[in-house]
Design an enzyme around this catalytic site. Sequence first.
Site, PDB file in Angstrom:
ATOM      1  CE  LYS A 179       4.102  -5.001  -1.419  1.00  0.00           C
ATOM      2  NZ  LYS A 179       3.282  -3.774  -1.483  1.00  0.00           N
ATOM      3  CB  THR A 180       3.346  -0.887   2.937  1.00  0.00           C
ATOM      4  OG1 THR A 180       2.749  -1.777   1.993  1.00  0.00           O
ATOM      5  CG2 THR A 180       2.508   0.383   3.011  1.00  0.00           C
TER       6      THR A 180
ATOM      7  CG  ASP B  15       3.516  -1.065  -3.551  1.00  0.00           C
ATOM      8  OD1 ASP B  15       4.404  -1.930  -3.416  1.00  0.00           O
ATOM      9  OD2 ASP B  15       2.463  -1.081  -2.897  1.00  0.00           O
ATOM     10  CD  GLU B  16       2.104  -5.344  -4.748  1.00  0.00           C
ATOM     11  OE1 GLU B  16       2.813  -6.200  -5.295  1.00  0.00           O
ATOM     12  OE2 GLU B  16       1.543  -5.527  -3.651  1.00  0.00           O
TER      13      GLU B  16
ATOM     14  CD  GLN C 203       4.396 -11.542  -2.979  1.00  0.00           C
ATOM     15  OE1 GLN C 203       3.218 -11.397  -2.620  1.00  0.00           O
ATOM     16  NE2 GLN C 203       5.389 -10.953  -2.337  1.00  0.00           N
TER      17      GLN C 203
ATOM     18  NE  ARG D  92      -0.407 -13.492   0.420  1.00  0.00           N
ATOM     19  CZ  ARG D  92       0.463 -12.480   0.409  1.00  0.00           C
ATOM     20  NH1 ARG D  92       0.092 -11.290   0.852  1.00  0.00           N
ATOM     21  NH2 ARG D  92       1.704 -12.646  -0.007  1.00  0.00           N
TER      22      ARG D  92
END
Length: 727
Positions: free
Chosen positions: A32-33, A220-221, A251, A605
């Site tokens: 995504k980044t 973002d997020e 998330q 993770r």
Amino acid sequence: MDYRKLLNDRQYEAVTTSSPYVRIIAGAGSGKTRVLTYRIAYLIGDMHVAPQKILAITFTNKVAKEMKERAAQLVPEASMSLRVSTFHSFCARFLREEITPALGYPAQFTIFDEDDQEALIKSIAVEMGYKKSDEIVKLSISYIGTNKTYGRYPEDINIVKPNFPQEKECLNFFTVYEEKLHSMYAIDFDDLLLKTIRILTEFPDIRAKWQKRIDHVLIDEFQDTNDVQYRLLKLLLKPAATLYVVGDPDQTIYTWRGANQNIILDMDKNYPIETIILDRNYRSTQMILNTANKLIDHNRQRVKKDLYTENAGGSEVVTHRALRADDEAEWVVREIQRLRYNKKFKYSDVAILYRASYLTLAFENAFNRYRIPYKVFGGVRFYQRTEIKDVIAYFHLLSNIKDDVSFERIINIPRRGIGEKTVEILKSEAHSANLSLYEYLREVENHSTEMKTKCVVALTDMISKIDKCREKLTSDLEAFSEVLKQFIIDLGYFDYLADDEDKGDFRIDNVNALFDDILSYIKDNPQSGFEEYLQNVALTSAQDDLNDGEYVSLMTVHTAKGLEFANVFVVGLNEGVFPSERTLSENAFLGLEEERRLCYVALTRAKEKLYLSCNGEYSYVIQSRKVPSRFFKEAGIDFDRGQQMRYGPQETPTSRAPTMANAMANNGILDWAPGDQISHKVFGPGTVVSVIDNTIIDVDFPSVGRKKLMSSHPAITRVEKNTGGMS
């Protein structure tokens, strides 16, 4: 730039879409980044958008810095004018420009962090006749925080019927707290957003000016956005602006601090949105993803997706069920030692993740015994250490002489012979003169004071040194890092630390590290000044303290959000711990969905190896013996298949500590049902209320109330089998 070669098909679609409203559902590890930074590059390089017309928002300063650096590498000409920041950083910049003409605050207002807030509320408590340790202090801190999270100030609250007995007292605290903040020209974190919203709402000309500046908003997020942030977003968006949001509803793990998952889920109801799902994972093995997919598929409130990777296979997820917490920690140590057989192994590739911070003790003890280097994150962060808070308090006074909270913190640091009585006299006299403590001392010779002469001399000397330092900073002739360090030396603070025989050297090193940090900030931000540095410190988050080092990282799952490690141990996977009993008690359905999302974040993770463990020790925290979390079964892990039986090179089953299954006798009952009448050796007679996964029975005892017990526990006997269902 050939985006086709640089991105997969879904990523390419997400980067080059022409839709004005776009929702990217970006699974964990799906890049995504990368998509966000390439989207920025695409807007500037291919769509010829001016960089200053783009506003990109993310949730930590660290990620904002990384994103800006990546974008600058792709489009170097945009590096100086591109704005990538957190909501709070954006609002701080907005307020520095707009708060004086709109609300009458000086541009040099102080930003209060949580410690400053607590200190102020404790001071208010004392003024009201309470003790700093009274329960009303904690209640008021929580009350103020909760209301501000939802955008409410005291004037917005009308108590007809109190929600709890002390609500009216808490509202009184809230009212005085706001008055004190205003008198000190200070604002807290929530005010950054709320005052920005107020200005944008009440001043159409200012709103129009900022809307004109922004043509494209990227966030973002987005799954962690709360209602206040969403209000701010809508005020900044003009009709012709584009909105591009990236997030993963799976998330959403911050609803406890206001995150509203429905904002991202309901975007299609509020905008003609294009939704693009990124489900190809570049981080984890397929084995890890299969486990995570099975777990999260039990949630109802989500956008359906299954993560996959083209890097198929990988090691099986390793699980372990230990007798005690110490045994669980020993098992983790052995697995880490096993990993060390790989020559490429680094301790920094290992993370221990847990739901609650109190679980770390057994692991810290084990690592110390085996001399494994480790670092606990989420403990005392750098900027929260006592000596750093002291120095920053002095810095705040250089910026804002009305900041009484900072002044009270350092009034006798270094020691000046100032006692509580002198402080109370000073506060009373300054209040009567309608001045801040600093302002009053600056002109104390014009007032009749009851303070002792030696105290006045000591304090006015300190004021003189602060004023001289402020003059140097204003003249801007020296790097402010050097001015500030000499200021702290002149105050005698280093000598004060040196008097601490036990930790003096360590604390001096911390203060010197702060000046290293200031110097580094100047190098990275040559156009910024002292005020911007203070703002940066105030807005630093827990994750921003993370840096490279050769140690095992121990952290809560919340802290681990957005990070990745080759080897991840998720420990303490027990009912009542993970999922949290407290969360479930507050809201059974929504709480469980959030806990499941949190576990999903933990699992994803891991890049190469994932380890899951629990133990069966009695816990005073959950007041029962611990049993495995339901998340094991939901993730497709069945202990009955012996999946936990993993042994080291020199180990055999008989050499290990016994598991719960063979360490405890068994009552032999496998068919528990609600309504069964039981007898417990300690609690006496009871009735089974529910059966959880055939492992736990929830029993109502007339003697002690509800208890969750292991269904096979030998202390339990069944008195009568229920054959007709619960009555």
